[in-house]
Write an enzyme that holds these catalytic residues in place. Sequence first.
Site, short mmCIF file in Angstrom:
data_model
loop_
_atom_site.label_atom_id
_atom_site.label_comp_id
_atom_site.label_asym_id
_atom_site.label_seq_id
_atom_site.Cartn_x
_atom_site.Cartn_y
_atom_site.Cartn_z
N HIS A 183 -5.40 10.51 -6.29
CA HIS A 183 -6.24 9.60 -7.06
C HIS A 183 -7.27 10.37 -7.92
O HIS A 183 -8.40 9.93 -8.09
CB HIS A 183 -6.97 8.61 -6.15
CG HIS A 183 -6.05 7.71 -5.38
ND1 HIS A 183 -5.55 6.53 -5.91
CD2 HIS A 183 -5.54 7.81 -4.14
CE1 HIS A 183 -4.78 5.95 -5.01
NE2 HIS A 183 -4.74 6.71 -3.93
N ASN A 194 -4.40 -0.51 -3.18
CA ASN A 194 -3.58 -0.17 -4.34
C ASN A 194 -3.23 -1.43 -5.13
O ASN A 194 -3.63 -2.53 -4.77
CB ASN A 194 -2.29 0.54 -3.90
CG ASN A 194 -2.53 1.95 -3.39
OD1 ASN A 194 -3.27 2.72 -3.97
ND2 ASN A 194 -1.89 2.28 -2.27
#
Length: 475
Positions: free
Chosen positions: A52, A124
């Site tokens: 990320h 997510n």
Amino acid sequence: MATLTTTSGNIIADNQNSTSAGKNGPLLLQDYQLLEKLAHQNRERIPERTVHAKGSGAFGELVITEDISKYTKASVLQKGEKTKMLIRFSTVAGEAGAADAERDVRGFAMKFYTKEGNWDLVGNNTPIFFLRDPIKFPDFIHTQKRDPRTHLRSNEAAWDFWTLCPETLHQVTILMSDRGIPASYRNMHGFGSHTYSLINVKNERFWVKFHFKTRQGIKNLTNEEAAKIIGQNRESNQEDLYNSIEKGDFPIWDFKIQIMPEAEAKTCGFNPFDLTKVWSHKDYPLIDVGYFILNKNPENYFNEIEQAAFSPSNIVPGIGVSPDKMLQARIFSYPDAQRYRVGTHYAQLEVNRPINKVETYTVGGTMNNGMYKVESKKYYEPNSFGGPAEDRSYLEPDIEIEGVAQKFSYDDTDYYSQPRDLFNLMNDSQKQALFNNIADHIHGVNNEILNRALMHFEKISPDYAKGVREALNAK
């Protein structure tokens, strides 16, 4: 074949399953290999996030419009409550300089500054994940990053891992579908993904899934559209989010939950803590909770987004965790990553600081900027001088666990029915996009891995395998 060992040369008996108390967890701290793999992964790269790394963020407000007090006593989730929040969207696999419009899962991390401390929900844009056991996670991420010899990304490594771990097939099908490249962060749903728990004033526990539905509508890109955008603008999603907020077009997501009574986890016919599986909306329908709106851009990206530190260990009374093995590991892994990446006292930075008063004895170490005050003689616990003390009234209700500790493999080896359900929901155009995207991604992978993938697709649906074969032959 060589025998796998720890970095100290100790033989590893099982590198596929974490040690848990019973088949459904929770995990045990004694599993050195699990902790070693997660801790090592958090220290593999400097200074960006291991995963990320490329992200965008904004501030906003969570508004609760419905009464769900029968499920939770959390003040942040009571009807009429308004709570300041921060969200960070991200791609997963790419480095900090990666393009926004790449085919990848998108991170959906939220921090709510509640009256009872920070509540972080780290999810997510998909309701599931590739894995259900965290001991596989560092190896999975290695397949998404660069080959340490060639320093190139390897689709062969990705498909080799995915086809050797068929629990990934559900997420792979989503990733390779037309949902794999969201057109913008505003045009995608968000999910807590894990199973969490809610606890009400009667100390009753409910298992919960968190859902965030975009009001902007779902919009995705084809490979061709994404390639064109990347050639012109590698920060397309950052630009879209920033500009939309600057001009007052504030994005909104509706907040919904799925609820399962605690006892039903034993009789529902599936493992509700398996992160690779969804809960049926027919059996567990979505319940409206409220919405959140993003209405303020950061003034300093590094201070407010890059240094933002999220962790599912940050929970408040009335919200709890579950025996979800991936969640249990992230409770350790996320704050450990922040201590390494940002610094020991990362929670003192303004973007991570709770709005309520902090009372702690954890004062030593780098980055202590004086936020944590230490009064004379009150620097340890318990003490006789009136320092902050525990309050056992906040203990969660007992959770029943099985009594045998072992490296349990999953009884559920049905890797195909939920991907099949998803495939059958697709129209002809969506199926063709799936076939083409897989063919583009798997093209050039060696025949052993390719044939293994086709074997799995055949088990999902003969039409799935046939479509991929035809798309490959057309290349």
